[in-house]
Write an enzyme that holds these catalytic residues in place. Sequence first.
Site, PDB file in Angstrom:
ATOM      1  N   ASP A  21      -0.616 -26.893  40.002  1.00  0.00           N
ATOM      2  CA  ASP A  21       0.136 -26.009  39.477  1.00  0.00           C
ATOM      3  C   ASP A  21       0.441 -26.189  38.104  1.00  0.00           C
ATOM      4  O   ASP A  21       0.340 -27.078  37.488  1.00  0.00           O
ATOM      5  CB  ASP A  21       1.498 -26.235  40.399  1.00  0.00           C
ATOM      6  CG  ASP A  21       2.588 -25.036  40.243  1.00  0.00           C
ATOM      7  OD1 ASP A  21       1.972 -23.966  39.913  1.00  0.00           O
ATOM      8  OD2 ASP A  21       3.622 -25.154  40.722  1.00  0.00           O
ATOM      9  N   ASN A  69      -0.557 -16.080  47.273  1.00  0.00           N
ATOM     10  CA  ASN A  69      -1.260 -15.663  46.261  1.00  0.00           C
ATOM     11  C   ASN A  69      -1.930 -14.157  45.888  1.00  0.00           C
ATOM     12  O   ASN A  69      -2.023 -13.734  45.033  1.00  0.00           O
ATOM     13  CB  ASN A  69      -2.181 -16.622  45.469  1.00  0.00           C
ATOM     14  CG  ASN A  69      -1.630 -18.101  45.215  1.00  0.00           C
ATOM     15  OD1 ASN A  69      -2.292 -18.907  45.267  1.00  0.00           O
ATOM     16  ND2 ASN A  69      -0.374 -17.715  44.636  1.00  0.00           N
TER      17      ASN A  69
HETATM   18  C1  FPP Z   1      -1.301 -22.360  40.183  1.00  0.00           C
HETATM   19  O1  FPP Z   1      -0.672 -22.216  38.840  1.00  0.00           O
HETATM   20  C2  FPP Z   1      -2.821 -22.437  40.326  1.00  0.00           C
HETATM   21  C3  FPP Z   1      -3.591 -21.356  40.909  1.00  0.00           C
HETATM   22  C4  FPP Z   1      -2.862 -20.435  41.688  1.00  0.00           C
HETATM   23  C5  FPP Z   1      -5.111 -21.461  41.013  1.00  0.00           C
HETATM   24  C6  FPP Z   1      -5.674 -22.618  40.854  1.00  0.00           C
HETATM   25  C7  FPP Z   1      -7.141 -22.380  40.432  1.00  0.00           C
HETATM   26  C8  FPP Z   1      -7.606 -23.130  39.431  1.00  0.00           C
HETATM   27  C9  FPP Z   1      -7.179 -24.381  39.068  1.00  0.00           C
HETATM   28  C10 FPP Z   1      -9.073 -22.564  38.959  1.00  0.00           C
HETATM   29  C11 FPP Z   1     -10.364 -23.245  39.293  1.00  0.00           C
HETATM   30  C12 FPP Z   1     -10.395 -23.854  40.685  1.00  0.00           C
HETATM   31  C13 FPP Z   1     -11.500 -23.902  41.322  1.00  0.00           C
HETATM   32  C14 FPP Z   1     -11.384 -24.708  42.692  1.00  0.00           C
HETATM   33  C15 FPP Z   1     -12.976 -23.358  40.970  1.00  0.00           C
HETATM   34  P1  FPP Z   1       0.144 -20.859  38.376  1.00  0.00           P
HETATM   35  O2  FPP Z   1      -0.709 -19.751  38.186  1.00  0.00           O
HETATM   36  O3  FPP Z   1       0.778 -20.757  39.981  1.00  0.00           O
HETATM   37  O4  FPP Z   1       0.777 -21.345  37.182  1.00  0.00           O
HETATM   38  P2  FPP Z   1       2.489 -21.144  37.187  1.00  0.00           P
HETATM   39  O5  FPP Z   1       3.179 -21.699  38.138  1.00  0.00           O
HETATM   40  O6  FPP Z   1       2.567 -21.901  35.634  1.00  0.00           O
HETATM   41  O7  FPP Z   1       2.598 -19.668  36.796  1.00  0.00           O
END
Ligand code: FPP
Length: 247
Positions: A21, A69
Amino acid sequence: MGFKEKINLDNLPNHIAVIMDGNGRWAAKQGESRVFGHEHGVNSVRETAEAAAELGIGYLTLYAFSTENWNRPKFEVDALMTLFVDTIQREIETLNKNNIRLNAIGDLKSLPGENYRKLMDTIDETRNNDRMVLTLAMSYSARWEITEAVRRIITDKENQQLNAEEITENFFSNYLNTNDMPDPELLIRTSGEKRISNFLLWQIAYAELYFTPILWPEFTKEDFYEAIVNYQSRERRFGLTSEQIKS
Ligand code: FPP
């Protein structure tokens, strides 16, 4: 002395689950778009997978995309889907070189057709690797998984004559997406949020929870080692008393 040297290799968790996250907040701090954060998050995925395999962790499960998501702006969802497929395909060689088997859990059929096919191909190409299982939770939510398990139990022809008493915890676990892996002993969540967000609700019944303020794109091997050292400092009682555990 770094955290790696403090790890007791005889007391490693066999399964570590991670809620990655903070990509969006990290990107905002750089004045960049959320997608920029996800792209950088890939480096932390690589670092964490490498660190886990090197240590001898059996299972690493990463929460890549939740059922919820899908409600993000279309642009971000599309970019994430592309990023997943590109990354997975780019890493096939490394996965095979390091003997890591790729696996996925979640409502995978809901992924765009092309993504689904490429994901399945990669899973197939790494199926004989046996050093570590790297599982991506994609279009996953624990409530979906549990509801789906109940549906499958009811519709499974083998269960038509089943008595209620035959539904044990073990029986139920076999209908979950994680039926071929042990429960995680350690769950890590980055970015300072202290929530589970619908991840592996059944499986983390006895997991140790570790929350770190570090945003996912900044999460390094050293941070991963620190989480393990912290895990090893805890007394896991499984409902028993401290005295019972010690004797
Ligand atoms: C949460 O951060 C992250 C995600 C919803 C996506 C996770 C994806 C990756 C790390 C990219 C690559 C992964 C693989 C397996 C190839 P957020 O967007 O919720 O962050 P925020 O809470 O700060 O808005």
